[in-house]
Write an enzyme that holds these catalytic residues in place. Structure first.
Site, PDB file in Angstrom:
ATOM      1  N   ARG A 216      15.303  -9.061  38.877  1.00  0.00           N
ATOM      2  CA  ARG A 216      15.806  -9.894  37.789  1.00  0.00           C
ATOM      3  C   ARG A 216      17.259  -9.592  37.479  1.00  0.00           C
ATOM      4  NH1 ARG A 216      10.831  -8.426  34.038  1.00  0.00           N
ATOM      5  NH2 ARG A 216      11.093  -6.613  35.365  1.00  0.00           N
TER       6      ARG A 216
ATOM      7  N   SER B 116       6.520  -9.569  31.264  1.00  0.00           N
ATOM      8  CA  SER B 116       5.192  -9.646  30.650  1.00  0.00           C
ATOM      9  C   SER B 116       5.232  -9.075  29.236  1.00  0.00           C
ATOM     10  CB  SER B 116       4.173  -8.881  31.495  1.00  0.00           C
ATOM     11  OG  SER B 116       4.110  -9.421  32.787  1.00  0.00           O
TER      12      SER B 116
HETATM   13  P1  ADP Z   1       5.209  -3.726  37.976  1.00  0.00           P
HETATM   14  O1  ADP Z   1       4.458  -2.988  36.916  1.00  0.00           O
HETATM   15  O2  ADP Z   1       4.802  -3.372  39.369  1.00  0.00           O
HETATM   16  O3  ADP Z   1       6.709  -3.716  37.806  1.00  0.00           O
HETATM   17  P2  ADP Z   1       5.251  -6.482  37.160  1.00  0.00           P
HETATM   18  O4  ADP Z   1       4.071  -7.374  36.965  1.00  0.00           O
HETATM   19  O5  ADP Z   1       6.090  -6.187  35.943  1.00  0.00           O
HETATM   20  O6  ADP Z   1       4.675  -5.207  37.833  1.00  0.00           O
HETATM   21  O7  ADP Z   1       6.235  -7.092  38.248  1.00  0.00           O
HETATM   22  C1  ADP Z   1       5.795  -7.360  39.563  1.00  0.00           C
HETATM   23  C2  ADP Z   1       6.970  -7.838  40.392  1.00  0.00           C
HETATM   24  O8  ADP Z   1       7.439  -9.080  39.878  1.00  0.00           O
HETATM   25  C3  ADP Z   1       8.196  -6.910  40.375  1.00  0.00           C
HETATM   26  O9  ADP Z   1       8.815  -6.964  41.640  1.00  0.00           O
HETATM   27  C4  ADP Z   1       9.103  -7.526  39.351  1.00  0.00           C
HETATM   28  O10 ADP Z   1      10.469  -7.235  39.610  1.00  0.00           O
HETATM   29  C5  ADP Z   1       8.812  -8.994  39.561  1.00  0.00           C
HETATM   30  N1  ADP Z   1       9.083  -9.760  38.350  1.00  0.00           N
HETATM   31  C6  ADP Z   1       8.780  -9.427  37.085  1.00  0.00           C
HETATM   32  N2  ADP Z   1       9.214 -10.376  36.223  1.00  0.00           N
HETATM   33  C7  ADP Z   1       9.802 -11.335  36.972  1.00  0.00           C
HETATM   34  C8  ADP Z   1      10.477 -12.553  36.674  1.00  0.00           C
HETATM   35  N3  ADP Z   1      10.681 -12.958  35.437  1.00  0.00           N
HETATM   36  N4  ADP Z   1      10.940 -13.285  37.709  1.00  0.00           N
HETATM   37  C9  ADP Z   1      10.757 -12.847  38.982  1.00  0.00           C
HETATM   38  N5  ADP Z   1      10.180 -11.699  39.318  1.00  0.00           N
HETATM   39  C10 ADP Z   1       9.701 -10.944  38.339  1.00  0.00           C
END
Ligand code: ADP
Length: 164
Positions: free
Chosen positions: A89, A127
């Protein structure tokens, strides 16, 4: 190419979904791997998060959703995926993601990590931010798929906005 997209997805946002849609068009197959992670006390159970993602990705072909616990590289090998997909991001994601990618590479050099830059309009989404807005009944319809908005409002008992 078969790619693994691992994450907590607690819950899935439109930023995640954007990455999934783009990943699904780049790779032959995409496996979305939802981390159980009981230490983080997730808002939604693993089963619920898997259901939400299955529903939100039902329009996509060659996408499957699984749950996992433990090492991501092991999950990739067991799922027969040759690469791990992660999203970036902003610079704030970079250091953490690079550390994980390097660690994974030392654990299994056969599994490459590929990064996709987030669509600019979703770069503010996480999230945890979505949960804060939902907790206080704010409008999250532009942040998460409909099924997730309904589940979040139900979870926090906080809907100020109608989810159509
Ligand atoms: P984690 O706990 O493994 O970071 P997340 O669910 O927060 O799990 O994120 C999973 C993946 O999705 C990570 O690679 C994160 O960078 C990506 N990600 C999170 N938010 C976004 C977003 N708004 N747009 C694109 N990718 C995202």
């Amino acid at each position: 190419m078969r790619a693994l997209y691992p994450g907590s997805f607690d819950p899935l946002t439109l930023g995640h979904l954007d990455l999934i849609e783009r990943g699904a068009s780049l790779f032959n197959e995409l496996v979305i791997a939802v981390l159980q992670n009981p230490q983080k006390s997730p808002t939604f159970t693993l089963e619920k998060r898997i259901d939400q993602i299955r529903e939100a990705t039902s329009h996509l072909k060659h996408v499957e959703v699984i749950g996992f616990d433990g090492l991501t590289v092991r999950c990739a090998t067991e799922s027969k995926a040759n690469l791990i997909l992660r999203g970036l991001r902003a610079m704030s994601d970079f250091e953490y993601e690079l550390q994980i990618a390097h660690t994974n590479w030392t654990l299994d050099p056969n599994v490459e990590t590929v990064f996709l830059a987030t669509a600019a309009n979703h770069s503010f989404l996480s999230s945890s931010v979505v949960k804060e807005v939902a907790r206080f009944g704010g409008n999250i319809s532009h942040m998460v798929p409909k099924i997730v908005a309904q589940d979040l409002y139900r979870h926090f008992n906080s809907a100020l906005y109608e989810v159509e």
